[in-house]
Design a protein around this motif. Sequence first.
Motif, PDB file in Angstrom:
ATOM      1  N   GLU A 207       0.845  -1.208   0.000  1.00 25.77           N
ATOM      2  CA  GLU A 207       0.000   0.000   0.000  1.00 25.77           C
ATOM      3  C   GLU A 207       0.874   1.249   0.000  1.00 25.77           C
ATOM      4  O   GLU A 207       1.726   1.412   0.888  1.00 25.77           O
ATOM      5  CB  GLU A 207      -0.902  -0.016   1.247  1.00 25.77           C
ATOM      6  CG  GLU A 207      -1.900  -1.166   1.209  1.00 25.77           C
ATOM      7  CD  GLU A 207      -2.417  -1.569   2.583  1.00 25.77           C
ATOM      8  OE1 GLU A 207      -2.249  -0.807   3.560  1.00 25.77           O
ATOM      9  OE2 GLU A 207      -2.985  -2.677   2.676  1.00 25.77           O
TER      10      GLU A 207
ATOM     11  N   LEU B 137      -5.877  -1.326  -0.628  1.00 22.79           N
ATOM     12  CA  LEU B 137      -5.765  -1.551   0.823  1.00 22.79           C
ATOM     13  C   LEU B 137      -6.369  -2.938   1.113  1.00 22.79           C
ATOM     14  O   LEU B 137      -7.550  -3.067   1.413  1.00 22.79           O
ATOM     15  CB  LEU B 137      -6.509  -0.436   1.576  1.00 22.79           C
ATOM     16  CG  LEU B 137      -6.205  -0.258   3.065  1.00 22.79           C
ATOM     17  CD1 LEU B 137      -6.739   1.072   3.566  1.00 22.79           C
ATOM     18  CD2 LEU B 137      -6.741  -1.386   3.905  1.00 22.79           C
TER      19      LEU B 137
ATOM     20  N   GLU C 184      -4.639  -6.517   2.621  1.00 22.09           N
ATOM     21  CA  GLU C 184      -3.452  -7.277   3.006  1.00 22.09           C
ATOM     22  C   GLU C 184      -3.502  -8.728   2.528  1.00 22.09           C
ATOM     23  O   GLU C 184      -2.467  -9.331   2.238  1.00 22.09           O
ATOM     24  CB  GLU C 184      -3.244  -7.224   4.526  1.00 22.09           C
ATOM     25  CG  GLU C 184      -2.653  -5.917   5.042  1.00 22.09           C
ATOM     26  CD  GLU C 184      -3.638  -4.752   5.073  1.00 22.09           C
ATOM     27  OE1 GLU C 184      -4.834  -4.974   4.842  1.00 22.09           O
ATOM     28  OE2 GLU C 184      -3.204  -3.616   5.341  1.00 22.09           O
TER      29      GLU C 184
ATOM     30  N   GLN D 169       1.842  -2.147   5.980  1.00 25.46           N
ATOM     31  CA  GLN D 169       2.141  -0.809   6.530  1.00 25.46           C
ATOM     32  C   GLN D 169       2.503  -0.818   8.009  1.00 25.46           C
ATOM     33  O   GLN D 169       3.386  -0.087   8.446  1.00 25.46           O
ATOM     34  CB  GLN D 169       0.959   0.127   6.288  1.00 25.46           C
ATOM     35  CG  GLN D 169       0.990   0.737   4.915  1.00 25.46           C
ATOM     36  CD  GLN D 169       0.181   2.004   4.788  1.00 25.46           C
ATOM     37  OE1 GLN D 169      -0.540   2.419   5.703  1.00 25.46           O
ATOM     38  NE2 GLN D 169       0.307   2.640   3.642  1.00 25.46           N
TER      39      GLN D 169
ATOM     40  N   PHE E 222      -1.495  -5.148  10.878  1.00 26.00           N
ATOM     41  CA  PHE E 222      -2.423  -5.357   9.761  1.00 26.00           C
ATOM     42  C   PHE E 222      -2.071  -6.605   8.954  1.00 26.00           C
ATOM     43  O   PHE E 222      -2.599  -6.824   7.869  1.00 26.00           O
ATOM     44  CB  PHE E 222      -2.435  -4.129   8.845  1.00 26.00           C
ATOM     45  CG  PHE E 222      -2.944  -2.892   9.524  1.00 26.00           C
ATOM     46  CD1 PHE E 222      -4.180  -2.890  10.162  1.00 26.00           C
ATOM     47  CD2 PHE E 222      -2.195  -1.719   9.542  1.00 26.00           C
ATOM     48  CE1 PHE E 222      -4.646  -1.753  10.817  1.00 26.00           C
ATOM     49  CE2 PHE E 222      -2.656  -0.590  10.190  1.00 26.00           C
ATOM     50  CZ  PHE E 222      -3.886  -0.599  10.832  1.00 26.00           C
TER      51      PHE E 222
HETATM   52  C1  LIG Z   1      -6.357  -2.960   7.218  1.00 25.74           C
HETATM   53  C2  LIG Z   1      -5.547  -1.691   7.227  1.00 25.74           C
HETATM   54  N1  LIG Z   1      -4.423  -1.608   6.480  1.00 25.74           N
HETATM   55  C3  LIG Z   1      -3.683  -0.477   6.461  1.00 25.74           C
HETATM   56  C4  LIG Z   1      -4.068   0.609   7.190  1.00 25.74           C
HETATM   57  C5  LIG Z   1      -3.186   1.861   7.220  1.00 25.74           C
HETATM   58  N2  LIG Z   1      -3.862   2.986   6.547  1.00 25.74           N
HETATM   59  C6  LIG Z   1      -4.423   3.990   7.269  1.00 25.74           C
HETATM   60  S1  LIG Z   1      -5.091   5.173   6.283  1.00 25.74           S
HETATM   61  C7  LIG Z   1      -4.606   4.375   4.896  1.00 25.74           C
HETATM   62  C8  LIG Z   1      -4.900   4.951   3.543  1.00 25.74           C
HETATM   63  C9  LIG Z   1      -6.357   4.946   3.265  1.00 25.74           C
HETATM   64  O1  LIG Z   1      -6.576   5.494   1.987  1.00 25.74           O
HETATM   65  P1  LIG Z   1      -8.026   5.750   1.487  1.00 25.74           P
HETATM   66  O2  LIG Z   1      -8.865   4.521   1.698  1.00 25.74           O
HETATM   67  O3  LIG Z   1      -7.919   6.254   0.102  1.00 25.74           O
HETATM   68  O4  LIG Z   1      -8.584   6.841   2.470  1.00 25.74           O
HETATM   69  P2  LIG Z   1      -8.123   8.361   2.678  1.00 25.74           P
HETATM   70  O5  LIG Z   1      -6.949   8.647   1.791  1.00 25.74           O
HETATM   71  O6  LIG Z   1      -9.339   9.173   2.367  1.00 25.74           O
HETATM   72  O7  LIG Z   1      -7.769   8.402   4.153  1.00 25.74           O
HETATM   73  C10 LIG Z   1      -3.939   3.192   5.197  1.00 25.74           C
HETATM   74  C11 LIG Z   1      -3.373   2.261   4.189  1.00 25.74           C
HETATM   75  C12 LIG Z   1      -5.233   0.485   7.962  1.00 25.74           C
HETATM   76  N3  LIG Z   1      -5.697   1.499   8.723  1.00 25.74           N
HETATM   77  N4  LIG Z   1      -5.961  -0.652   7.960  1.00 25.74           N
END
Ligand SMILES: Cc1ncc(C[n+]2csc(CCOP(=O)(O)OP(=O)(O)O)c2C)c(N)n1
Length: 336
Positions: free
Chosen positions: A39, A68, A70, A92, A96
Amino acid sequence: MAEAIQDTHELVDTVLLEAVNLAIHWEMQHDENVVVLGEDVGSNGGVFRATDGLKQKFGFKRVMDTPLAEALIGGLAVGMSTQGLRPIAEIQFSGFIFPALEHLMCHAARMRNRTRGRLSCPMVLRAPYGGGIHAPEHHSESIEALMAHIPGLRVVIPSSPARAYGLLLAAIRDPDPVIFLEPKRVYRSSKQSYENNGEALPLDSCFTLRQGKDITLVSWGASIAETLQAADALAEHGIDAEVIDVASIKPLDMQTILISVARTGRCVIVHEAAKSFAVGAEIAAQVSEKCFLNLQAPVQRVAGFDTHMPYFQNEHYYMPNVQDILAAVDKSMKEE
Ligand SMILES: Cc1ncc(C[n+]2csc(CCOP(=O)(O)OP(=O)(O)O)c2C)c(N)n1
């Protein structure tokens, strides 16, 4: 970071995070089968910037931003690695990893045995792990014991920039799946000089960071920092502590630990993961099985509590600190 990284064989002076980046750069440059996925690893360079500059240099076919998801990351890495690629997948935060566990545990870890050596999974799954950066639960857990319990997986944890560089190169080149846990609390905490020459470190031995005759301190990951500080404080009181960085959690080089404990007669194990059912418990068990008669005191463990990682106001209560280590050493030294 990326501009500074060149295939120069020169001495570099970097933090641990940059060492991870340098090792991946090196291996992608020298092995066209090495690919990176995860990611935000591409355009963003990863949540901590460990993969910074790779997509610009090697292109989107070798540095892949995934959804996103895993489970998808784990499954892709297994598929790619059985078909001749050497994927380096990033999760990340280690908390996760669980949706990917089906692929790691049921496929990656078993592939060589299942196919009687016809297929293997030369993949690396990198994940920042551990507490100390004021992030909650999923972002702060120490999962090395969970991973180490799965037959067929290597588990590696670097504690310094030079060891991160050399161990990651070894992990990428290894023919079997490696879980590479990066102690993010020390990602940027100190710099170290080493040669950017593509030289790997062994994945089957501990590293003795400091030699001593009075007591053996065994640790890994970010806790090495406090363990070394404790050893410095002990030296001021005339106690000569040996410090061993386990580094390769699985397979575990017990030989180095046993030889040391047989000589010092005392052992304190320091780790951040919850105390019960942990890697420290395995080391303590093997020490008592194999050098019981050399012990002058029971093995002590300094570890996290058997709870979830607390929210940040209380995080410092959870993490083992120098005083905790000194108290355990004191207890050990008082035994005759
Ligand atoms: C299962 C999981 N994997 C990774 C993360 C780490 N993470 C937090 S925010 C994010 C990005 C999310 O992107 P998006 O869905 O486009 O939302 P936005 O950019 O609007 O926050 C990630 C990968 C997480 N919270 N949960």
